[in-house]
Design a protein around this motif. Structure first.
Motif, PDB file in Angstrom:
ATOM      1  N   GLU A  69      -4.630 -21.912  17.912  1.00 15.07           N
ATOM      2  CA  GLU A  69      -3.948 -20.633  18.172  1.00 15.07           C
ATOM      3  C   GLU A  69      -2.932 -20.330  17.081  1.00 15.07           C
ATOM      4  N   THR A  70      -2.232 -21.366  16.631  1.00 18.24           N
ATOM      5  CA  THR A  70      -1.230 -21.181  15.580  1.00 18.24           C
ATOM      6  C   THR A  70      -1.871 -20.741  14.276  1.00 18.24           C
ATOM      7  N   GLN A  71      -3.010 -21.342  13.943  1.00 18.39           N
ATOM      8  CA  GLN A  71      -3.724 -20.944  12.729  1.00 18.39           C
ATOM      9  C   GLN A  71      -4.178 -19.492  12.808  1.00 18.39           C
ATOM     10  N   ILE A  72      -4.627 -19.075  13.992  1.00 19.53           N
ATOM     11  CA  ILE A  72      -5.035 -17.673  14.176  1.00 19.53           C
ATOM     12  C   ILE A  72      -3.839 -16.755  14.004  1.00 19.53           C
ATOM     13  N   GLU A  73      -2.691 -17.147  14.577  1.00 18.35           N
ATOM     14  CA  GLU A  73      -1.478 -16.328  14.464  1.00 18.35           C
ATOM     15  C   GLU A  73      -1.027 -16.222  13.014  1.00 18.35           C
ATOM     16  N   ILE A  74      -1.098 -17.351  12.281  1.00 18.23           N
ATOM     17  CA  ILE A  74      -0.721 -17.319  10.860  1.00 18.23           C
ATOM     18  C   ILE A  74      -1.649 -16.386  10.093  1.00 18.23           C
ATOM     19  N   ARG A  75      -2.958 -16.458  10.424  1.00 21.66           N
ATOM     20  CA  ARG A  75      -3.937 -15.592   9.758  1.00 21.66           C
ATOM     21  C   ARG A  75      -3.633 -14.115  10.048  1.00 21.66           C
ATOM     22  N   GLU A  76      -3.307 -13.818  11.320  1.00 19.39           N
ATOM     23  CA  GLU A  76      -2.990 -12.427  11.687  1.00 19.39           C
ATOM     24  C   GLU A  76      -1.720 -11.958  10.996  1.00 19.39           C
ATOM     25  N   GLU A  77      -0.727 -12.855  10.946  1.00 19.27           N
ATOM     26  CA  GLU A  77       0.525 -12.514  10.265  1.00 19.27           C
ATOM     27  C   GLU A  77       0.264 -12.274   8.780  1.00 19.27           C
ATOM     28  N   THR A  78      -0.614 -13.105   8.204  1.00 14.17           N
ATOM     29  CA  THR A  78      -0.973 -12.953   6.791  1.00 14.17           C
ATOM     30  C   THR A  78      -1.652 -11.621   6.543  1.00 14.17           C
ATOM     31  N   LEU A  79      -2.551 -11.225   7.453  1.00 10.92           N
ATOM     32  CA  LEU A  79      -3.230  -9.930   7.310  1.00 10.92           C
ATOM     33  C   LEU A  79      -2.235  -8.781   7.397  1.00 10.92           C
ATOM     34  N   ARG A  80      -1.252  -8.906   8.312  1.00  8.64           N
ATOM     35  CA  ARG A  80      -0.213  -7.865   8.403  1.00  8.64           C
ATOM     36  C   ARG A  80       0.581  -7.812   7.099  1.00  8.64           C
ATOM     37  N   ASN A  81       0.884  -9.004   6.547  1.00 10.01           N
ATOM     38  CA  ASN A  81       1.624  -9.056   5.284  1.00 10.01           C
ATOM     39  C   ASN A  81       0.839  -8.392   4.152  1.00 10.01           C
ATOM     40  N   ILE A  82      -0.470  -8.659   4.131  1.00 15.87           N
ATOM     41  CA  ILE A  82      -1.325  -8.052   3.110  1.00 15.87           C
ATOM     42  C   ILE A  82      -1.311  -6.534   3.241  1.00 15.87           C
ATOM     43  N   SER A  83      -1.371  -6.065   4.493  1.00 16.25           N
ATOM     44  CA  SER A  83      -1.340  -4.620   4.740  1.00 16.25           C
ATOM     45  C   SER A  83      -0.045  -4.017   4.214  1.00 16.25           C
ATOM     46  N   TRP A  84       1.099  -4.680   4.509  1.00 21.15           N
ATOM     47  CA  TRP A  84       2.392  -4.183   4.026  1.00 21.15           C
ATOM     48  C   TRP A  84       2.423  -4.185   2.500  1.00 21.15           C
ATOM     49  N   GLU A  85       1.942  -5.278   1.905  1.00 19.57           N
ATOM     50  CA  GLU A  85       1.952  -5.392   0.446  1.00 19.57           C
ATOM     51  C   GLU A  85       1.140  -4.264  -0.191  1.00 19.57           C
ATOM     52  N   LEU A  86      -0.064  -4.028   0.351  1.00 17.74           N
ATOM     53  CA  LEU A  86      -0.941  -2.996  -0.219  1.00 17.74           C
ATOM     54  C   LEU A  86      -0.330  -1.613  -0.070  1.00 17.74           C
ATOM     55  N   HIS A  87       0.232  -1.346   1.111  1.00 16.49           N
ATOM     56  CA  HIS A  87       0.739   0.008   1.378  1.00 16.49           C
ATOM     57  C   HIS A  87       2.105   0.241   0.744  1.00 16.49           C
ATOM     58  N   ASP A  88       3.029  -0.701   0.970  1.00 14.34           N
ATOM     59  CA  ASP A  88       4.424  -0.464   0.585  1.00 14.34           C
ATOM     60  C   ASP A  88       4.757  -0.889  -0.840  1.00 14.34           C
ATOM     61  N   ASN A  89       3.922  -1.714  -1.433  1.00 16.42           N
ATOM     62  CA  ASN A  89       4.290  -2.246  -2.739  1.00 16.42           C
ATOM     63  C   ASN A  89       3.260  -1.902  -3.808  1.00 16.42           C
ATOM     64  N   ILE A  90       2.073  -2.490  -3.683  1.00 20.36           N
ATOM     65  CA  ILE A  90       1.042  -2.269  -4.703  1.00 20.36           C
ATOM     66  C   ILE A  90       0.594  -0.811  -4.729  1.00 20.36           C
ATOM     67  N   GLY A  91       0.462  -0.218  -3.531  1.00 24.07           N
ATOM     68  CA  GLY A  91       0.068   1.196  -3.462  1.00 24.07           C
ATOM     69  C   GLY A  91       1.064   2.092  -4.170  1.00 24.07           C
ATOM     70  N   GLN A  92       2.347   1.825  -3.969  1.00 25.37           N
ATOM     71  CA  GLN A  92       3.380   2.636  -4.619  1.00 25.37           C
ATOM     72  C   GLN A  92       3.375   2.434  -6.139  1.00 25.37           C
ATOM     73  N   LEU A  93       3.161   1.164  -6.562  1.00 26.08           N
ATOM     74  CA  LEU A  93       3.120   0.896  -7.998  1.00 26.08           C
ATOM     75  C   LEU A  93       1.943   1.607  -8.665  1.00 26.08           C
ATOM     76  N   LEU A  94       0.788   1.593  -7.998  1.00 26.96           N
ATOM     77  CA  LEU A  94      -0.392   2.272  -8.549  1.00 26.96           C
ATOM     78  C   LEU A  94      -0.190   3.785  -8.582  1.00 26.96           C
ATOM     79  N   THR A  95       0.436   4.309  -7.533  1.00 25.73           N
ATOM     80  CA  THR A  95       0.728   5.752  -7.502  1.00 25.73           C
ATOM     81  C   THR A  95       1.668   6.129  -8.639  1.00 25.73           C
ATOM     82  N   LEU A  96       2.697   5.290  -8.828  1.00 23.05           N
ATOM     83  CA  LEU A  96       3.654   5.537  -9.910  1.00 23.05           C
ATOM     84  C   LEU A  96       2.956   5.459 -11.270  1.00 23.05           C
TER      85      LEU A  96
END
Length: 250
Positions: free
Chosen positions: A55-82
């Protein structure tokens, strides 16, 4: 008379021996039942531990996916737009800015690839996994974070590492979402026999009377710590922040 006495002695001796044998059999039966009961408890504890790890591994994986989503939207996406905007208005004067933006984007993609690769996360050391989280918080300006390491030890038990990392992730998540903190500090203190971890924020905190401990999964965190023979203690005061102290025997 001697014959009767001998018979009495024989009968008494037989009764004593029979009683002793019955006692031994009963004692063995009780011991066997207790042994079987302990074995069942051990099996159940092992199953519960393995289930908790999964269960912990699944939670870490889900947290990682959320982190990836934030990174793509809030960071990398903004850098590419800029970078796109800068390219549309590129000139000899600002071409260096375009290059810097693209370089930042590449750096973020490389950092993100570490989160995406499940083998990298699985095999990573605890201090490296925490450092990745700290770096991400600072990159995305979630909170001003720092990792302090004392001592030269290392946590080599993979399953314990997974449990502790998830406990810290849970604390980080609540700090960022609810504490309104400006600073987060994590300290790993390695001694000869113990690893002591202290995670601390300077947020709004809470009093014990507010009953918020359940809201941040205190019991869940304590139970997970018990599975690996560790202790987890929360300390919090209103307007003085919240800290989590974990002590794990190496």
């Amino acid at each position: 008379m001697e014959s009767e006495a001998s018979q009495i002695i024989l009968i008494v001796t037989t009764i004593i021996i029979a009683t002793f044998v019955v006692f031994i059999i009963l004692l063995f039966t009780v011991f066997q039942k207790r042994k079987n009961s302990l074995l069942e408890q051990q099996k159940e504890s092992k199953k519960r531990f393995e289930r908790e790890i999964a269960e912990t591994q699944i939670e870490i994986r889900e947290e990682t996916l959320r982190n990836i989503s934030w990174e793509l939207h809030d960071n990398i996406g903004q850098l590419l737009t800029l970078a796109k905007i800068q390219l549309q208005n590129a000139s000899q004067d600002n071409i260096h800015e375009v290059s810097e933006t693209i370089t930042k984007g590449l750096t973020e993609v490389r950092a993100l690839s570490k989160l995406i690769n499940p083998e990298a996360i699985k095999n990573i050391k605890l201090r490296e996994a925490i450092q990745l989280e700290i770096d991400r918080f600072n990159r995305l300006n979630f909170i001003n974070s720092a990792l302090i390491i004392k001592g030269e030890g290392e946590l080599n038990n993979e399953k314990s590492c997974i449990i502790i990392f998830r406990i810290l992730q849970e604390f980080f998540s609540n700090t960022i979402k609810h504490s309104k903190a400006s600073n987060l500090t994590v300290e790993l203190n390695f001694s000869e026999h113990y690893l002591e971890i202290t995670a601390k924020d300077d947020g709004v905190g809470f009093s014990s009377l507010e009953g918020k401990s359940n809201g941040i999964g205190l019991e869940n965190i304590k139970n997970r710590a018990k599975l690996i023979g560790a202790t987890a203690v929360f300390t919090s005061e209103v307007n003085k922040g919240t800290s989590l102290n974990i002590v794990y025997k190496l």
